[in-house]
Scaffold this motif. Structure first.
Motif, PDB file in Angstrom:
ATOM      1  N   ALA A 244      37.624  43.477  40.487  1.00  0.00           N
ATOM      2  CA  ALA A 244      36.766  42.987  41.629  1.00  0.00           C
ATOM      3  C   ALA A 244      37.782  42.218  42.869  1.00  0.00           C
ATOM      4  O   ALA A 244      38.553  41.481  42.625  1.00  0.00           O
ATOM      5  CB  ALA A 244      35.943  41.820  41.095  1.00  0.00           C
TER       6      ALA A 244
ATOM      7  N   ARG B 198      36.278  40.556  45.209  1.00  0.00           N
ATOM      8  CA  ARG B 198      35.573  39.105  45.211  1.00  0.00           C
ATOM      9  C   ARG B 198      35.116  38.775  44.016  1.00  0.00           C
ATOM     10  O   ARG B 198      33.929  39.277  43.329  1.00  0.00           O
ATOM     11  CB  ARG B 198      34.487  39.047  46.297  1.00  0.00           C
ATOM     12  CG  ARG B 198      35.068  39.720  47.687  1.00  0.00           C
ATOM     13  CD  ARG B 198      33.721  39.490  49.004  1.00  0.00           C
ATOM     14  NE  ARG B 198      33.051  40.666  48.421  1.00  0.00           N
ATOM     15  CZ  ARG B 198      31.755  40.860  48.659  1.00  0.00           C
ATOM     16  NH1 ARG B 198      31.320  39.461  49.252  1.00  0.00           N
ATOM     17  NH2 ARG B 198      30.857  41.817  48.213  1.00  0.00           N
ATOM     18  N   VAL B 199      35.913  38.156  43.126  1.00  0.00           N
ATOM     19  CA  VAL B 199      35.544  37.803  41.831  1.00  0.00           C
ATOM     20  C   VAL B 199      34.132  37.286  41.726  1.00  0.00           C
ATOM     21  O   VAL B 199      33.116  37.570  40.922  1.00  0.00           O
ATOM     22  CB  VAL B 199      36.413  37.105  41.021  1.00  0.00           C
ATOM     23  CG1 VAL B 199      36.040  36.336  39.610  1.00  0.00           C
ATOM     24  CG2 VAL B 199      37.812  37.913  40.958  1.00  0.00           C
TER      25      VAL B 199
ATOM     26  N   GLY C 100      40.498  33.840  39.105  1.00  0.00           N
ATOM     27  CA  GLY C 100      41.235  35.037  38.691  1.00  0.00           C
ATOM     28  C   GLY C 100      40.507  36.045  37.491  1.00  0.00           C
ATOM     29  O   GLY C 100      40.957  37.207  37.650  1.00  0.00           O
ATOM     30  N   TYR C 101      39.718  35.221  36.927  1.00  0.00           N
ATOM     31  CA  TYR C 101      39.276  35.791  35.553  1.00  0.00           C
ATOM     32  C   TYR C 101      38.018  35.128  35.128  1.00  0.00           C
ATOM     33  O   TYR C 101      38.022  33.849  35.103  1.00  0.00           O
ATOM     34  CB  TYR C 101      40.268  35.689  34.221  1.00  0.00           C
ATOM     35  CG  TYR C 101      39.721  36.242  33.211  1.00  0.00           C
ATOM     36  CD1 TYR C 101      39.955  37.586  32.843  1.00  0.00           C
ATOM     37  CD2 TYR C 101      38.971  35.749  32.170  1.00  0.00           C
ATOM     38  CE1 TYR C 101      39.493  37.995  31.447  1.00  0.00           C
ATOM     39  CE2 TYR C 101      38.442  35.910  31.002  1.00  0.00           C
ATOM     40  CZ  TYR C 101      38.447  37.353  30.603  1.00  0.00           C
ATOM     41  OH  TYR C 101      38.153  38.050  29.560  1.00  0.00           O
TER      42      TYR C 101
ATOM     43  N   TRP D   7      44.836  42.750  39.280  1.00  0.00           N
ATOM     44  CA  TRP D   7      45.257  42.482  37.964  1.00  0.00           C
ATOM     45  C   TRP D   7      45.969  43.883  37.322  1.00  0.00           C
ATOM     46  O   TRP D   7      47.279  43.821  36.919  1.00  0.00           O
ATOM     47  CB  TRP D   7      43.935  42.376  36.924  1.00  0.00           C
ATOM     48  CG  TRP D   7      44.191  42.266  35.521  1.00  0.00           C
ATOM     49  CD1 TRP D   7      44.107  43.316  34.710  1.00  0.00           C
ATOM     50  CD2 TRP D   7      44.534  40.990  34.742  1.00  0.00           C
ATOM     51  NE1 TRP D   7      44.495  42.984  33.253  1.00  0.00           N
ATOM     52  CE2 TRP D   7      44.674  41.729  33.334  1.00  0.00           C
ATOM     53  CE3 TRP D   7      44.884  39.928  35.011  1.00  0.00           C
ATOM     54  CZ2 TRP D   7      45.377  41.082  32.409  1.00  0.00           C
ATOM     55  CZ3 TRP D   7      45.198  39.096  34.107  1.00  0.00           C
ATOM     56  CH2 TRP D   7      45.347  39.236  32.650  1.00  0.00           C
TER      57      TRP D   7
ATOM     58  N   THR E 295      31.219  39.228  42.225  1.00  0.00           N
ATOM     59  CA  THR E 295      30.818  40.162  41.445  1.00  0.00           C
ATOM     60  C   THR E 295      30.297  39.373  40.040  1.00  0.00           C
ATOM     61  O   THR E 295      29.175  40.007  39.337  1.00  0.00           O
ATOM     62  CB  THR E 295      32.052  40.691  40.795  1.00  0.00           C
ATOM     63  OG1 THR E 295      32.542  41.596  42.252  1.00  0.00           O
ATOM     64  CG2 THR E 295      31.683  41.812  39.923  1.00  0.00           C
TER      65      THR E 295
ATOM     66  N   ARG F  93      36.616  30.919  31.998  1.00  0.00           N
ATOM     67  CA  ARG F  93      37.135  30.912  33.406  1.00  0.00           C
ATOM     68  C   ARG F  93      38.558  30.377  33.714  1.00  0.00           C
ATOM     69  O   ARG F  93      39.013  29.350  33.087  1.00  0.00           O
ATOM     70  CB  ARG F  93      36.313  30.136  34.329  1.00  0.00           C
ATOM     71  CG  ARG F  93      36.538  29.921  35.948  1.00  0.00           C
ATOM     72  CD  ARG F  93      35.464  28.979  36.382  1.00  0.00           C
ATOM     73  NE  ARG F  93      35.918  28.762  37.813  1.00  0.00           N
ATOM     74  CZ  ARG F  93      35.121  28.781  38.796  1.00  0.00           C
ATOM     75  NH1 ARG F  93      33.842  29.373  38.665  1.00  0.00           N
ATOM     76  NH2 ARG F  93      35.600  28.602  40.080  1.00  0.00           N
TER      77      ARG F  93
ATOM     78  N   VAL G 283      35.157  39.602  34.504  1.00  0.00           N
ATOM     79  CA  VAL G 283      35.523  39.988  35.781  1.00  0.00           C
ATOM     80  C   VAL G 283      36.692  39.529  36.101  1.00  0.00           C
ATOM     81  O   VAL G 283      37.055  38.479  35.884  1.00  0.00           O
ATOM     82  CB  VAL G 283      34.532  39.532  36.797  1.00  0.00           C
ATOM     83  CG1 VAL G 283      34.737  39.690  38.354  1.00  0.00           C
ATOM     84  CG2 VAL G 283      33.033  40.200  36.426  1.00  0.00           C
ATOM     85  N   VAL G 284      37.730  40.334  36.620  1.00  0.00           N
ATOM     86  CA  VAL G 284      38.944  39.922  37.176  1.00  0.00           C
ATOM     87  C   VAL G 284      39.632  40.397  38.561  1.00  0.00           C
ATOM     88  O   VAL G 284      38.990  41.359  39.126  1.00  0.00           O
ATOM     89  CB  VAL G 284      40.260  40.377  36.111  1.00  0.00           C
ATOM     90  CG1 VAL G 284      39.967  39.906  34.705  1.00  0.00           C
ATOM     91  CG2 VAL G 284      40.447  41.979  36.210  1.00  0.00           C
ATOM     92  N   ASP G 285      40.468  39.517  39.270  1.00  0.00           N
ATOM     93  CA  ASP G 285      40.845  39.840  40.394  1.00  0.00           C
ATOM     94  C   ASP G 285      41.438  41.452  40.552  1.00  0.00           C
ATOM     95  O   ASP G 285      42.147  41.781  39.631  1.00  0.00           O
ATOM     96  CB  ASP G 285      41.870  39.099  40.847  1.00  0.00           C
ATOM     97  CG  ASP G 285      42.111  39.152  42.168  1.00  0.00           C
ATOM     98  OD1 ASP G 285      43.168  39.975  42.787  1.00  0.00           O
ATOM     99  OD2 ASP G 285      41.547  38.479  43.001  1.00  0.00           O
TER     100      ASP G 285
END
Length: 128
Positions: free
Chosen positions: A11, A13-14, A39-40, A57, A17, A31, A52-54
């Motif tokens: 994502a 925009r973490v 970032g996660y 990654w 999302t 988190r 959901v990750v940046d």
């Protein structure tokens, strides 16, 4: 043998999302980092999980670029497709309005904040 597997959503925009998937009943349970912009984020809904990750990654961890276009399709079951899609407001673009499918399910398609298609489905009714 371990019995846990889950998709990882890249994502740009973490948190946007994460909020998108929270609309469908997913709850954040992990988190990194614990404070500030994550970032996660690990999410659960019953036995289902996703992370959901940046978007950096894949490049940072295994030298693959973040792709363009649809990178996956998520299929999420809800109790009421029309209400779930209607409740998204401006948080998602509707790709395909709710419709009854020949196999009995009601399905709509929306885009997550990075444009990935998400099928929102209502199981077929048990009654004819």
């Amino acid at each position: 043998m371990a019995d846990r597997a889950f998709p990882v959503v890249f994502a740009t925009r973490v948190m946007a999302t994460v909020k998108f998937y929270e609309h469908f009943g997913f709850v954040a349970f992990f988190r990194l980092p614990p404070d500030g912009e994550p970032g996660y984020v690990g999410l659960r809904r019953g036995a289902a999980e996703l992370a959901v990750v940046d978007a950096a990654w894949p490049s940072d961890h295994y030298a693959r670029p973040f792709g363009t276009g649809a990178r996956f399709e998520m299929f999420v079951y809800v109790d009421d497709v029309d209400a779930a899609v209607g409740g998204l407001g401006d948080r998602a673009v509707v790709l395909r309005e709710p419709a009854d499918m020949p196999w009995g399910e009601r399905v709509a398609y929306v885009a997550d904040p990075d444009g990935n298609p998400v099928a929102v489905a209502q199981a077929a009714s048990a009654s004819p």
